[in-house]
Design a protein around this motif. Structure first.
Motif, PDB file in Angstrom:
ATOM      1  N   CYS A  89      18.601  27.806  44.851  1.00 37.09           N
ATOM      2  CA  CYS A  89      19.125  27.612  43.491  1.00 37.09           C
ATOM      3  C   CYS A  89      18.143  27.980  42.375  1.00 37.09           C
ATOM      4  O   CYS A  89      18.476  28.751  41.473  1.00 37.09           O
ATOM      5  CB  CYS A  89      19.623  26.177  43.307  1.00 37.09           C
ATOM      6  SG  CYS A  89      18.358  24.900  43.489  1.00 37.09           S
TER       7      CYS A  89
ATOM      8  N   TYR B 290      24.892  14.555  44.155  1.00 34.89           N
ATOM      9  CA  TYR B 290      26.217  15.075  43.830  1.00 34.89           C
ATOM     10  C   TYR B 290      27.004  15.386  45.098  1.00 34.89           C
ATOM     11  O   TYR B 290      26.490  15.255  46.217  1.00 34.89           O
ATOM     12  CB  TYR B 290      26.112  16.314  42.933  1.00 34.89           C
ATOM     13  CG  TYR B 290      25.223  17.407  43.457  1.00 34.89           C
ATOM     14  CD1 TYR B 290      25.755  18.548  44.033  1.00 34.89           C
ATOM     15  CD2 TYR B 290      23.825  17.309  43.355  1.00 34.89           C
ATOM     16  CE1 TYR B 290      24.947  19.559  44.505  1.00 34.89           C
ATOM     17  CE2 TYR B 290      23.002  18.317  43.836  1.00 34.89           C
ATOM     18  CZ  TYR B 290      23.567  19.433  44.410  1.00 34.89           C
ATOM     19  OH  TYR B 290      22.757  20.435  44.887  1.00 34.89           O
TER      20      TYR B 290
ATOM     21  N   TYR C 110      27.885  17.931  46.735  1.00 34.92           N
ATOM     22  CA  TYR C 110      27.443  18.925  47.711  1.00 34.92           C
ATOM     23  C   TYR C 110      26.026  18.702  48.227  1.00 34.92           C
ATOM     24  O   TYR C 110      25.593  19.392  49.151  1.00 34.92           O
ATOM     25  CB  TYR C 110      27.542  20.332  47.095  1.00 34.92           C
ATOM     26  CG  TYR C 110      28.918  20.660  46.579  1.00 34.92           C
ATOM     27  CD1 TYR C 110      29.959  20.959  47.441  1.00 34.92           C
ATOM     28  CD2 TYR C 110      29.178  20.655  45.209  1.00 34.92           C
ATOM     29  CE1 TYR C 110      31.232  21.257  46.968  1.00 34.92           C
ATOM     30  CE2 TYR C 110      30.441  20.946  44.723  1.00 34.92           C
ATOM     31  CZ  TYR C 110      31.468  21.242  45.599  1.00 34.92           C
ATOM     32  OH  TYR C 110      32.714  21.523  45.117  1.00 34.92           O
TER      33      TYR C 110
ATOM     34  N   HIS D 185      18.551  20.602  41.488  1.00 38.72           N
ATOM     35  CA  HIS D 185      19.441  21.765  41.415  1.00 38.72           C
ATOM     36  C   HIS D 185      19.268  22.462  40.076  1.00 38.72           C
ATOM     37  O   HIS D 185      19.051  21.822  39.040  1.00 38.72           O
ATOM     38  CB  HIS D 185      20.904  21.381  41.600  1.00 38.72           C
ATOM     39  CG  HIS D 185      21.786  22.581  41.757  1.00 38.72           C
ATOM     40  ND1 HIS D 185      21.721  23.412  42.856  1.00 38.72           N
ATOM     41  CD2 HIS D 185      22.718  23.121  40.927  1.00 38.72           C
ATOM     42  CE1 HIS D 185      22.583  24.404  42.706  1.00 38.72           C
ATOM     43  NE2 HIS D 185      23.196  24.253  41.544  1.00 38.72           N
ATOM     44  N   SER D 186      19.356  23.796  40.116  1.00 36.15           N
ATOM     45  CA  SER D 186      19.201  24.639  38.927  1.00 36.15           C
ATOM     46  C   SER D 186      20.447  25.504  38.748  1.00 36.15           C
ATOM     47  O   SER D 186      21.018  25.978  39.727  1.00 36.15           O
ATOM     48  CB  SER D 186      17.989  25.568  39.084  1.00 36.15           C
ATOM     49  OG  SER D 186      16.843  24.858  39.472  1.00 36.15           O
ATOM     50  N   LEU D 187      20.823  25.720  37.488  1.00 36.42           N
ATOM     51  CA  LEU D 187      21.961  26.595  37.192  1.00 36.42           C
ATOM     52  C   LEU D 187      21.849  27.101  35.765  1.00 36.42           C
ATOM     53  O   LEU D 187      20.979  26.667  35.005  1.00 36.42           O
ATOM     54  CB  LEU D 187      23.282  25.849  37.420  1.00 36.42           C
ATOM     55  CG  LEU D 187      23.541  24.538  36.662  1.00 36.42           C
ATOM     56  CD1 LEU D 187      24.073  24.791  35.252  1.00 36.42           C
ATOM     57  CD2 LEU D 187      24.526  23.671  37.428  1.00 36.42           C
TER      58      LEU D 187
ATOM     59  N   ASP E  44      25.563  29.736  39.532  1.00 37.46           N
ATOM     60  CA  ASP E  44      24.422  29.250  40.309  1.00 37.46           C
ATOM     61  C   ASP E  44      24.512  29.786  41.729  1.00 37.46           C
ATOM     62  O   ASP E  44      25.424  30.534  42.075  1.00 37.46           O
ATOM     63  CB  ASP E  44      24.351  27.720  40.309  1.00 37.46           C
ATOM     64  CG  ASP E  44      25.488  27.055  41.093  1.00 37.46           C
ATOM     65  OD1 ASP E  44      26.361  27.764  41.629  1.00 37.46           O
ATOM     66  OD2 ASP E  44      25.514  25.814  41.171  1.00 37.46           O
TER      67      ASP E  44
ATOM     68  N   ASN F 186      23.739  28.310  45.879  1.00 36.32           N
ATOM     69  CA  ASN F 186      23.340  27.284  46.842  1.00 36.32           C
ATOM     70  C   ASN F 186      23.665  25.848  46.434  1.00 36.32           C
ATOM     71  O   ASN F 186      23.135  24.916  47.026  1.00 36.32           O
ATOM     72  CB  ASN F 186      21.834  27.399  47.166  1.00 36.32           C
ATOM     73  CG  ASN F 186      21.474  26.780  48.489  1.00 36.32           C
ATOM     74  OD1 ASN F 186      22.260  26.802  49.432  1.00 36.32           O
ATOM     75  ND2 ASN F 186      20.289  26.205  48.572  1.00 36.32           N
ATOM     76  N   MET F 187      24.536  25.663  45.445  1.00 37.52           N
ATOM     77  CA  MET F 187      25.071  24.314  45.250  1.00 37.52           C
ATOM     78  C   MET F 187      25.993  24.025  46.436  1.00 37.52           C
ATOM     79  O   MET F 187      25.953  22.947  47.031  1.00 37.52           O
ATOM     80  CB  MET F 187      25.856  24.198  43.942  1.00 37.52           C
ATOM     81  CG  MET F 187      26.555  22.847  43.774  1.00 37.52           C
ATOM     82  SD  MET F 187      27.546  22.712  42.266  1.00 37.52           S
ATOM     83  CE  MET F 187      26.298  22.291  41.065  1.00 37.52           C
ATOM     84  N   LYS F 188      26.786  25.042  46.751  1.00 34.11           N
ATOM     85  CA  LYS F 188      27.620  24.991  47.948  1.00 34.11           C
ATOM     86  C   LYS F 188      26.977  25.881  49.010  1.00 34.11           C
ATOM     87  O   LYS F 188      26.420  26.932  48.677  1.00 34.11           O
ATOM     88  CB  LYS F 188      29.027  25.506  47.652  1.00 34.11           C
ATOM     89  CG  LYS F 188      29.797  24.708  46.621  1.00 34.11           C
ATOM     90  CD  LYS F 188      31.162  25.333  46.389  1.00 34.11           C
ATOM     91  CE  LYS F 188      31.981  24.564  45.372  1.00 34.11           C
ATOM     92  NZ  LYS F 188      33.320  25.163  45.156  1.00 34.11           N
TER      93      LYS F 188
ATOM     94  N   GLY G 269      23.605  29.934  51.196  1.00 34.07           N
ATOM     95  CA  GLY G 269      24.227  29.425  49.977  1.00 34.07           C
ATOM     96  C   GLY G 269      25.233  30.387  49.378  1.00 34.07           C
ATOM     97  O   GLY G 269      25.094  31.614  49.500  1.00 34.07           O
TER      98      GLY G 269
ATOM     99  N   GLN H 136      28.043  31.065  42.817  1.00 36.32           N
ATOM    100  CA  GLN H 136      29.219  30.711  42.015  1.00 36.32           C
ATOM    101  C   GLN H 136      29.144  31.429  40.672  1.00 36.32           C
ATOM    102  O   GLN H 136      28.063  31.571  40.094  1.00 36.32           O
ATOM    103  CB  GLN H 136      29.280  29.201  41.778  1.00 36.32           C
ATOM    104  CG  GLN H 136      29.451  28.376  43.030  1.00 36.32           C
ATOM    105  CD  GLN H 136      29.733  26.915  42.709  1.00 36.32           C
ATOM    106  OE1 GLN H 136      30.869  26.448  42.777  1.00 36.32           O
ATOM    107  NE2 GLN H 136      28.680  26.186  42.358  1.00 36.32           N
TER     108      GLN H 136
END
Length: 238
Positions: free
Chosen positions: A65, A161, A163, A168-170, A187, A189-191, A201, A204
């Motif tokens: 991320c 969160y 996931y 986490h970074s976005l 972003d 690798n959140m999912k 990852g 998105q």
């Protein structure tokens, strides 16, 4: 003759439209151009992935991320500078180390690097859970914090969160939308998923969630988040 006149008329009618489009492009600031380029970089990566999960296992993998947001920045930074420090190449800070993050969890903030050393970002808004306040009071403060989101803002959170748990970074792709009470972002690798023991990852693009989804993630004891924004004095590299 009639056809020629019709063609000339069409050309004349098109001129004001073309002029407006050119004027709109000309009115963009270098800061806006930089944001556009970074987001275009993310969109290209999203399109190229074609829905596939990409390796995000090692610390140097682009699709981790933080690395993904850094990639968006570094692919475009060399075209720009800060007006105050025109000779200084732009950099993006690493996350604040775990030890220095205490008493908060790792991932809520970046290293504090000064603009004179190349950092074109500033903390536009911060949230840290305050144990002197009630859960409800912290929640309301966190909601107001999320309402400050603007297109091009980099976001860093220490959260729990749906996931995952941790940092986490976005990067937000739109301003906070008060009509839908939501934010939109890109972003990586959140999912994700694990393939033969290796984390992969998903990228998105224009993902959307109500701000309460984010508030629920980072509005927890010892957790928090920061909105980082590009300075206004971004210029083209001299």
């Amino acid at each position: 003759m009639k056809r020629l006149m019709a063609l000339l008329l069409c050309m004349l009618l098109a001129l004001p439209v073309m002029g407006l489009a050119e004027a709109e492009t000309a009115q963009k600031t270098p800061r806006e151009e930089m944001i556009d380029l970074m987001l275009e970089t993310a969109k290209v990566e999203f399109d190229n992935a074609r829905g596939r999960a990409l390796p995000a296992h090692k610390s140097n993998h682009t699709y981790v991320c933080k690395n993904f947001t850094v990639y968006m920045f570094r692919q475009n930074r060399d075209k720009f500078r800060m007006a105050e420090f025109p000779d200084v190449p732009l950099i993006i800070p690493d996350n604040l180390p775990r030890k220095e993050s205490k008493p908060y969890a790792y991932g809520a903030a970046w290293k504090d690097i000064e603009a004179k050393d190349g950092n074109p970002f500033y903390a536009a808004a911060t949230f840290r859970y305050d144990t002197n306040l009630s859960k409800k009071e912290n929640w309301e403060i966190a909601r107001e914090f999320m309402k400050q989101v603007q297109r091009g803002d980099f976001f860093q959170m220490a959260a729990n969160y749906y996931y995952g748990v941790g940092a986490h970074s976005l990067v937000f792709t739109e301003d906070y939308n008060p009509e839908t009470d939501s934010v939109t972002w890109t972003d990586s690798n959140m999912k994700g998923k694990t393939v033969k023991g290796v984390r992969h990852g998903y990228i998105q693009w224009d993902a959307v969630k109500k701000i309460d989804w984010f508030v629920d993630a980072f509005c927890r004891k010892a957790h928090g988040a920061t909105i980082y924004r590009l300075r206004d004095d971004i210029i083209h590299k001299p």
